[in-house]
Motif scaffolding. Structure first.
Motif, PDB file in Angstrom:
ATOM      1  N   GLU A  52       0.809  -0.973   0.015  1.00 16.67           N
ATOM      2  CA  GLU A  52      -0.171  -0.014  -0.075  1.00 16.67           C
ATOM      3  C   GLU A  52       0.796   1.241  -0.042  1.00 16.67           C
ATOM      4  OE1 GLU A  52      -3.687   0.167   2.688  1.00 16.67           O
ATOM      5  OE2 GLU A  52      -2.451   1.970   3.581  1.00 16.67           O
ATOM      6  N   VAL A  53       0.368   2.358  -0.646  1.00 18.56           N
ATOM      7  CA  VAL A  53       1.159   3.335  -0.779  1.00 18.56           C
ATOM      8  C   VAL A  53       0.150   4.636  -0.458  1.00 18.56           C
ATOM      9  CG1 VAL A  53       2.507   5.268  -2.281  1.00 18.56           C
ATOM     10  CG2 VAL A  53       2.829   2.613  -2.482  1.00 18.56           C
ATOM     11  N   THR A  54       0.508   5.541   0.379  1.00 19.23           N
ATOM     12  CA  THR A  54      -0.259   6.823   0.729  1.00 19.23           C
ATOM     13  C   THR A  54       0.657   7.900   0.534  1.00 19.23           C
ATOM     14  OG1 THR A  54      -1.480   5.466   2.271  1.00 19.23           O
ATOM     15  CG2 THR A  54      -1.755   7.852   2.389  1.00 19.23           C
ATOM     16  N   MET A  55       0.188   8.804  -0.483  1.00 17.02           N
ATOM     17  CA  MET A  55       0.689  10.095  -0.672  1.00 17.02           C
ATOM     18  C   MET A  55      -0.128  11.104   0.092  1.00 17.02           C
ATOM     19  SD  MET A  55       1.862   9.492  -4.556  1.00 17.02           S
ATOM     20  CE  MET A  55       0.726   7.871  -4.760  1.00 17.02           C
ATOM     21  N   ARG A  56       0.508  12.383   0.465  1.00 17.43           N
ATOM     22  CA  ARG A  56      -0.252  13.466   1.190  1.00 17.43           C
ATOM     23  C   ARG A  56       0.007  14.591   0.549  1.00 17.43           C
ATOM     24  NH1 ARG A  56       0.940   9.272   4.905  1.00 17.43           N
ATOM     25  NH2 ARG A  56      -0.645   8.785   6.161  1.00 17.43           N
ATOM     26  N   CYS A  57      -0.834  15.634   0.679  1.00 18.80           N
ATOM     27  CA  CYS A  57      -0.730  16.919   0.242  1.00 18.80           C
ATOM     28  C   CYS A  57      -1.222  17.764   0.978  1.00 18.80           C
ATOM     29  CB  CYS A  57      -1.516  16.742  -1.515  1.00 18.80           C
ATOM     30  SG  CYS A  57      -1.704  18.463  -2.003  1.00 18.80           S
ATOM     31  N   GLN A  58      -0.585  19.074   1.027  1.00 19.93           N
ATOM     32  CA  GLN A  58      -1.180  19.958   2.036  1.00 19.93           C
ATOM     33  C   GLN A  58      -1.440  21.212   0.952  1.00 19.93           C
ATOM     34  OE1 GLN A  58       0.846  21.273   5.376  1.00 19.93           O
ATOM     35  NE2 GLN A  58      -0.715  22.796   6.042  1.00 19.93           N
ATOM     36  N   PRO A  59      -2.836  21.414   0.680  1.00 23.13           N
ATOM     37  CA  PRO A  59      -3.100  22.475  -0.188  1.00 23.13           C
ATOM     38  C   PRO A  59      -2.667  24.198   0.554  1.00 23.13           C
ATOM     39  CG  PRO A  59      -5.029  21.926   0.558  1.00 23.13           C
ATOM     40  CD  PRO A  59      -3.885  20.666   1.201  1.00 23.13           C
TER      41      PRO A  59
ATOM     42  N   ASN B  57      -9.746  25.907  -2.136  1.00 19.32           N
ATOM     43  CA  ASN B  57     -10.741  25.032  -1.927  1.00 19.32           C
ATOM     44  C   ASN B  57     -11.054  24.104  -2.811  1.00 19.32           C
ATOM     45  OD1 ASN B  57     -11.846  26.640  -4.031  1.00 19.32           O
ATOM     46  ND2 ASN B  57     -13.890  26.535  -2.972  1.00 19.32           N
ATOM     47  N   THR B  58     -10.118  24.123  -3.945  1.00 19.19           N
ATOM     48  CA  THR B  58     -10.118  23.112  -5.020  1.00 19.19           C
ATOM     49  C   THR B  58      -8.723  22.302  -5.105  1.00 19.19           C
ATOM     50  OG1 THR B  58     -11.743  24.366  -6.276  1.00 19.19           O
ATOM     51  CG2 THR B  58     -10.673  22.699  -7.611  1.00 19.19           C
ATOM     52  N   VAL B  59      -8.575  21.033  -5.026  1.00 19.91           N
ATOM     53  CA  VAL B  59      -7.589  20.231  -5.086  1.00 19.91           C
ATOM     54  C   VAL B  59      -7.461  19.214  -5.972  1.00 19.91           C
ATOM     55  CG1 VAL B  59      -6.247  18.612  -3.737  1.00 19.91           C
ATOM     56  CG2 VAL B  59      -7.349  20.466  -2.478  1.00 19.91           C
ATOM     57  N   PHE B  60      -6.292  19.083  -6.747  1.00 16.20           N
ATOM     58  CA  PHE B  60      -6.113  18.113  -7.840  1.00 16.20           C
ATOM     59  C   PHE B  60      -5.089  16.961  -7.620  1.00 16.20           C
ATOM     60  CE2 PHE B  60      -8.853  20.676 -10.918  1.00 16.20           C
ATOM     61  CZ  PHE B  60      -8.877  22.054 -10.260  1.00 16.20           C
ATOM     62  N   TRP B  61      -5.344  16.041  -8.122  1.00 15.76           N
ATOM     63  CA  TRP B  61      -4.347  15.064  -8.226  1.00 15.76           C
ATOM     64  C   TRP B  61      -3.942  14.781  -9.667  1.00 15.76           C
ATOM     65  CZ3 TRP B  61      -0.974  13.602  -4.395  1.00 15.76           C
ATOM     66  CH2 TRP B  61      -1.472  13.605  -3.174  1.00 15.76           C
ATOM     67  N   TYR B  62      -2.572  14.687  -9.925  1.00 10.42           N
ATOM     68  CA  TYR B  62      -2.339  14.477 -11.323  1.00 10.42           C
ATOM     69  C   TYR B  62      -1.218  13.373 -11.321  1.00 10.42           C
ATOM     70  CZ  TYR B  62      -4.141  19.140 -13.040  1.00 10.42           C
ATOM     71  OH  TYR B  62      -5.078  19.810 -13.528  1.00 10.42           O
ATOM     72  N   ARG B  63      -0.983  12.663 -12.184  1.00 14.60           N
ATOM     73  CA  ARG B  63       0.075  11.621 -12.353  1.00 14.60           C
ATOM     74  C   ARG B  63       0.833  11.984 -13.725  1.00 14.60           C
ATOM     75  NH1 ARG B  63      -1.344   5.649 -12.707  1.00 14.60           N
ATOM     76  NH2 ARG B  63      -2.677   6.134 -14.606  1.00 14.60           N
TER      77      ARG B  63
ATOM     78  N   SER C   5      -3.422  23.057  -6.129  1.00 12.80           N
ATOM     79  CA  SER C   5      -4.573  23.732  -5.433  1.00 12.80           C
ATOM     80  C   SER C   5      -4.909  25.118  -6.288  1.00 12.80           C
ATOM     81  CB  SER C   5      -4.391  23.833  -4.070  1.00 12.80           C
ATOM     82  OG  SER C   5      -3.361  24.633  -3.629  1.00 12.80           O
ATOM     83  N   GLN C   6      -6.273  25.452  -6.124  1.00  9.54           N
ATOM     84  CA  GLN C   6      -6.592  26.559  -6.431  1.00  9.54           C
ATOM     85  C   GLN C   6      -7.913  27.308  -5.642  1.00  9.54           C
ATOM     86  OE1 GLN C   6      -8.374  25.085 -10.412  1.00  9.54           O
ATOM     87  NE2 GLN C   6      -8.969  27.350 -10.085  1.00  9.54           N
ATOM     88  N   THR C   7      -7.923  28.423  -5.847  1.00 13.35           N
ATOM     89  CA  THR C   7      -9.271  29.050  -5.460  1.00 13.35           C
ATOM     90  C   THR C   7     -10.099  29.431  -6.775  1.00 13.35           C
ATOM     91  OG1 THR C   7      -8.332  31.491  -5.888  1.00 13.35           O
ATOM     92  CG2 THR C   7      -8.187  30.668  -3.699  1.00 13.35           C
ATOM     93  N   PRO C   8     -11.286  29.501  -6.625  1.00  9.46           N
ATOM     94  CA  PRO C   8     -12.214  29.288  -7.825  1.00  9.46           C
ATOM     95  C   PRO C   8     -11.604  30.785  -8.935  1.00  9.46           C
ATOM     96  CG  PRO C   8     -13.505  28.903  -6.158  1.00  9.46           C
ATOM     97  CD  PRO C   8     -12.252  29.290  -5.501  1.00  9.46           C
ATOM     98  N   GLY C   9     -11.423  30.299 -10.010  1.00  7.30           N
ATOM     99  CA  GLY C   9     -10.963  31.271 -10.978  1.00  7.30           C
ATOM    100  C   GLY C   9      -9.456  31.718 -11.244  1.00  7.30           C
ATOM    101  N   SER C  10      -8.831  31.044 -10.309  1.00 11.16           N
ATOM    102  CA  SER C  10      -7.299  31.452 -10.354  1.00 11.16           C
ATOM    103  C   SER C  10      -6.601  30.220 -11.079  1.00 11.16           C
ATOM    104  CB  SER C  10      -6.843  31.485  -8.841  1.00 11.16           C
ATOM    105  OG  SER C  10      -6.651  30.171  -8.274  1.00 11.16           O
TER     106      SER C  10
END
Lengths: 112, 115
Positions: A18-25, A30-36, A94-99
């Protein structure tokens, strides 16, 4: 200077683990994305959240990947069980709406 | 459907010469366009964006981009390239009317600036 942080920066694991990756925006985003990112596929969107609720995870292999936001300061991406083809760099943004989106430094995952 | 095309996998330019990295896009509504740069072993860094207004947008590190609605293009430019500009460049688009803020990234263009 606000920035997105990701841990770990590097992870080497054996197939089946098992692998767990963590992100602190960034605070207030209020919007968070995960990319590979891989050489072959380029940058792929896996999942994203707004206000901690998942909006779209259609880019993620459902049987082994899961993404959550337990609170506004933490997003997690979990792979169970991991496979060699999961080897890639995983980015959180991460982003705020519209940014614009702000990217973290990435987690380089190697599955042997 | 939204999409971005970066037709060149790689661009080679000599230091001091002008550079252009091409990007064309497709959106169903009004475009919101971005350029990002990625240095080796780093995350993507925001360079510049276009929402509305002047078609020529200026960004970080002396880069600029020109929005051309009729050609649906948003090419990245710099008048005089530096060796330190060598990196991977991504163009991205989102539909201004998309409430989900989803970005669509191009495949990336590797810029090589030779001394």
């Amino acid at each position: 200077d606000a920035r997105v942080t990701q841990t770990p920066r590097h992870k080497v694991t054996e197939m089946g683990q098992e692998v767990t990756m963590r992100c602190q925006p960034i605070l207030g985003h209020n919007t968070v994305f995960w990319y590979r990112q891989t050489m072959m596929q380029g940058l792929e969107l896996l999942a994203y959240f707004r206000n901690r609720a998942p909006l779209d995870d259609s880019g993620m292999p459902k049987d082994r990947f899961s993404a959550e936001m337990p609170d506004a300061t933490l997003a997690t991406l979990k792979i169970q069980p991991s496979e060699p083809r999961d080897s890639a760099v995983y980015f959180c943004a991460s982003q705020t709406p519209g940014s614009e989106q702000y990217f973290g430094p990435g987690t380089r995952l190697t599955v042997t | 459907a939204q999409s971005v095309a970066q037709p060149e996998d790689q661009v080679n330019v000599a230091e001091g010469n002008p550079l252009t990295v091409k990007c064309t896009y497709s959106v169903s509504g009004n475009p919101y366009l971005f350029w990002y740069v990625q240095y080796p072993n780093r995350g993507l860094q925001f360079l510049l964006k276009y929402i509305t207004g002047d078609n020529l947008v200026k960004g970080s590190y002396g880069f600029e981009a020109e929005f051309n609605k009729s050609q649906t293009s948003f090419h990245l430019k710099k008048p005089s390239a530096l060796v330190s500009d060598s990196a991977l460049y991504f163009c991205a688009v989102r539909d201004l009317n998309d409430n989900f803020n989803k970005f669509y990234f191009g495949s990336g263009t590797k810029l090589n600036v030779k001394p």
